[in-house]
Motif scaffolding. Structure first.
Motif, PDB file in Angstrom:
ATOM      1  N   ALA B 282       0.838  -1.207   0.000  1.00 52.58           N
ATOM      2  CA  ALA B 282       0.000   0.000   0.000  1.00 52.58           C
ATOM      3  C   ALA B 282       0.869   1.251   0.000  1.00 52.58           C
ATOM      4  O   ALA B 282       0.567   2.241  -0.691  1.00 52.58           O
ATOM      5  N   GLY B 313      -0.533   6.069   1.523  1.00 60.98           N
ATOM      6  CA  GLY B 313      -0.831   4.655   1.301  1.00 60.98           C
ATOM      7  C   GLY B 313      -0.882   3.886   2.607  1.00 60.98           C
ATOM      8  O   GLY B 313      -1.750   3.030   2.823  1.00 60.98           O
ATOM      9  N   GLY B 333      -3.838   1.849  -1.438  1.00 62.03           N
ATOM     10  CA  GLY B 333      -2.756   2.790  -1.168  1.00 62.03           C
ATOM     11  C   GLY B 333      -2.615   3.832  -2.261  1.00 62.03           C
ATOM     12  O   GLY B 333      -2.384   5.018  -1.995  1.00 62.03           O
TER      13      GLY B 333
END
Lengths: 440, 440, 440
Positions: B282, B313, B333
């Motif tokens: 992410a 993220g 993310g």
């Protein structure tokens, strides 16, 4: 911390004999699930240590480039780490472990994204190893490390986007393909008895070969080699370089220790302990060797050489951090430190401009470390090691060169001369790393 | 690192489907005491990772303020961390977990300092969870994180002591009270089915709301908005900001991973592994999204946006780091990274001066991440998530605003104009962070 | 992170009573091999945290010296860490644990390099403790920490090589010999009932005594004391100093936590958790005490005092991080913070020039922490603590002074006046830490 140790004091091995290896104790873990938890957690801990090496490379490189290129170098390091994460997920992981038997069919079938086990675990999970998520996490960090090596060599003159595209190819294809030959059960492992415990060749020399190909095609920085002389271009921030070295030193415990791959038995955790201790002492040996050698050669110690000496020791012990005793590990690292001090001016003589010394550290010492396996591990053969070094080297160098040449021909890989002189930070980013501080 | 992986290569999920969750395996730990040791040690390791995030915020903020305010920003970060430690001990911990059933009586009775189990363990300890000391240590770090978020937004103009007094209230009362509504078994958990795995809302948006209230009452820095334009005030040290981002990225593995709360079974450790891998990807998604988007929007990538993109993220995946696959986590993310790039200029349009971008990162993405839970976890409802976001937001914003207004009316919260122009370091501390370096 | 905690909310102890210690539960580990894996892995994790303290000292010291000496200070820190690694391997480890019973014969026989267990573990390994490799790795880091303390005090005027030679003696002989008196089962442990859990005396005051001897023999920096006044020589980089403090804070969890030496039972892991929580809160107490006290004394807070206050709190809790409750630990740390604020100007009055404040932090608070053991641990006696502090102090101070005097008489320990004025970086290294930044 009170403890009366009653261990017998035994005679030590300082030299470099081939240790008589104790037979691997034929122990089954006390309980499969417990072993699974131990090994999985070990991967998470050693994995986050290797992730931290990304920060180490970033600080080391930011410290060793000139201030006008520092922001760009930082951006490259963050971006390449992110790219490695995504490419290794999309292709790399499955490509590196192409399933049961390393065949072309398997490899072609392996072009697919990584998938972790379902949430909550599955009742029929195989508990003899570790969770897929932890293995992926750990292995990914090795892929990212490979990419980090390249960015330092090519600093201060390469364009951002071609560099990032190369990183896509390196982390998605080049690294996992050659890594699969050894760690994915491929032919280097199966046919040549190649031993490379944590990647002196598979990670470090690969990064070094890719960097070398780039450096040759990119050419040296403007003004680096003038009238047959090498012009020093000192790094802008040696505390950052020192910090980066400490970070890498710390992260390397995870790099080498986690490569034991199992922590489910007393024997395995004792092995990981040996690896931690050996890794540390090899770094120390490399640093001290570089300290003394630069004092002798130049009458003054050279801090950047000492930092690179520590890293050289770490790379050198990476191919075999388990079988040496502490003395042998120290000496293997010390040879690495010597090699770096000699290799840096040698590269300059060849007019190969490596801004941070990544080729001496990762390529030269990666080769040395891979050869040194035969000194303490009787399972390794000099022939098998050399041919594997060569095969991996030729593959990586040639493919990398092709990619660099294609990038050069299409979008260009070098910034305009004016941008290089003014610095990449203003030219490519429009911001400086230290905007309030006057350049001297 | 040799390992022939024989796991079947399965088809991956890249898109964002609601995953069919595997039933949580109904496993009892192999041995209660072993499970207790595993979970406790896991809290210590993940707890020290989250503690390390305090250093990350400190470096990030020191790098993003101008050099004349760097020492003060560092002092604030160390001090707020220390205050959080003491306030969470004195009141916060017990207030957050007000015992058996969340009732007013219990909450009033909860105003008491935290107490750990006796030395040497007690023979009648409940071994089904973890040691109280480890739980306290881990939870404390979340409280400290919340306070760290606020300091960045209000940098360069707020007085030291009012800021620290606000931190006392935030860490002793505001954070633990609202956290108890979810994690202490309160009404958001019991009645609204609110899901927030590691605190996109409970930690990050709370820090963001408190910062927003402060920013509105404090006003922008002198000269930030002039003639309808936003004047850029670039950070003084982008390598520090980069280092801070890497530290936060590393610490986040502990933040999200430890929030699994148990590591006593194969299923739990496999879940923690998924969380590590998802958290990493992410962050990568957020960084890459910000990199590409700033290149497209501004023709040049923006390194501070890329750093904040990675953090975006991380915040975005925090509410649900377990159920998404790697592809979904990357996309969650990436959306966070996009949101940050859009939110920063939007805040400036509103003349809300957030020095380091903490509101876009922690508040905007905290909300996004909390909503995104419904995409991969079918136990969450959009209604339950939205109403919980709103309740926590209104509570935190209103109480924070009241505290800020009281501080403003009594001791004043803003430094005199002259001090702001000269910098807080000389004015409030009488020392500079970089005294030997000329300002450009 | 959802968890309804149902632990009874009990009345807390904030004051400093001697806690009625719970009897150590007489538990045998659930399984010897599992206990061995737990403890060994614990040593590896806490050991790498203590290793990381080496980076902390390096950053702290690089931040607190003037820019003309920064590269040299960094070099010293990397080099001393490497020297410690090698000397502790060659002599220190076996000397510190001279076998079964602390006799002269055993000690003389102990001059030998450390040896780890064989690869793969041995079938007849004793599984009641941890692997030798992990114990060596952990203990080595304490030796290195001791050496790190010295470098800060003597900065900006000592020659590189004599300093490194002193480090050889300190890490190979002085540290392990005196440490063996307590931790190797020597007479302080056996006859005086000396209690020093993680080394307020054995590590920190030893570093402090060695530094004090050096500072007295070396003399203050040129211009530091002029016309009866102390001339401030502010550190060049307070963000580095802040970073160093955060690193040390983090590493200290390993330092104190690992000193529990066992993690094989619920009781031991619960104790380690207490230690983590106490260590953290003591640092917080020290930082806050220094913050408030400098505000009261000087009308402005002093960030370097706050940083040293946090470290003072850490040193103060190190002799007994287990038995205090959270309140007592906070107060023990706070007293440390007060002591540092008072000791720094006191040392200056004596014209003892300690560049980074290592003597106040490590020696003064090391003594305080060792005495404070009697406040919460009824096994300690004031007499036993004081006499042990004195014996260790006299031994370390006298031997250190002799070594410093020999070095002074033979090769000289101080750089020429001109080199000191120009800075060690250009004079001894021929390179600067920040070559592109103009000095103001």
């Amino acid at each position: 911390m009170k403890l009366t140790k009653t261990l017998p004091v035994v005679v030590a091995l300082i030299a470099l004999p081939t240790l008589a290896l104790a037979q691997e104790a034929d122990v089954t873990p006390p309980n499969e699930e417990i072993g699974y938890i131990f090994t999985t957690f070990m991967f998470l801990v050693t994995g986050f240590l290797v992730m931290w090496m990304g920060a180490g490379f970033s600080m080391l490189e930011a410290g060793l480039v000139r201030s006008k290129n520092v922001a760009m170098q930082s951006l490259k390091n963050v971006s390449l780490f992110a790219i490695a994460a995504i490419m290794y997920y999309l292709i790399g992981y499955n490509l590196m472990y192409p399933g049961d038997g390393w065949t072309i069919t398997n490899v072609l079938g392996a072009f697919s994204p990584a998938v972790m086990e379902p949430v909550g675990g599955s009742p029929d999970t195989d508990l003899t190893y570790a969770s897929v998520g932890s293995d992926f996490f750990f292995q990914l960090m090795f892929c990212a490390t490979t990419a980090s090596i390249v960015s330092g060599t090519l600093a201060e003159r390469i364009k951002l986007w071609p560099f990032l595209i190369f990183t896509v190819v390196l982390t998605g294809l080049i690294y996992p393909i050659q890594a699969s030959w050894k760690w994915g059960g491929g032919f280097l492992d199966a046919n040549y008895g190649f031993l490379d415990f944590a990647g002196s060749t598979v990670v470090h020399s690969v990064g070094g070969w890719a960097a070398l190909a780039g450096a040759l095609i990119l050419g040296p920085r403007i003004g680096k080699y003038k009238d047959g002389k090498t012009v020093p271009m000192p790094g802008s921030n040696l505390t950052l370089a020192t910090l980066g070295t400490f970070i890498l030193w710390l992260g390397w415990f995870g790099f080498n220790g986690g490569s034991q791959l199992y922590m489910d038995t007393a024997g395995n955790v004792a092995d990981i302990s040996r690896i931690f201790a050996n890794t540390n002492t090899a770094a120390a040996g490399g640093a001290i060797a570089a300290l003394i050698l630069t004092q002798l050669l130049y009458k003054k110690p050279d801090i950047t050489m000492v930092l690179n000496g520590a890293l050289a020791g770490l790379v050198s012990i990476t191919a075999e951090p388990l079988t040496p005793g502490l003395g042998a590990a120290t000496l293997i690292g010390a040879v690495g430190g010597v090699l770096v001090v000699l290799a840096v001016p040698f590269l300059d003589k060849l007019k190969i401009d490596d801004v941070v010394g990544a080729i001496p550290v990762h390529l030269v010492c990666g080769i040395w470390g891979t050869i040194a396996v035969v000194l303490t591990n009787s399972d390794a053969t000099l022939g098998g090691q050399l041919i594997s070094i060569a095969i991996v080297g030729i593959f990586t160098f040639v493919v990398s060169a092709v990619v660099w040449l294609i990038l050069k021909a299409t979008m260009g890989i070098r910034v305009p001369e004016e941008d290089e002189i003014n610095g990449l930070d203003m030219a490519e980013l429009g911001m400086e790393a230290y905007p309030e501080f006057t350049k001297g």
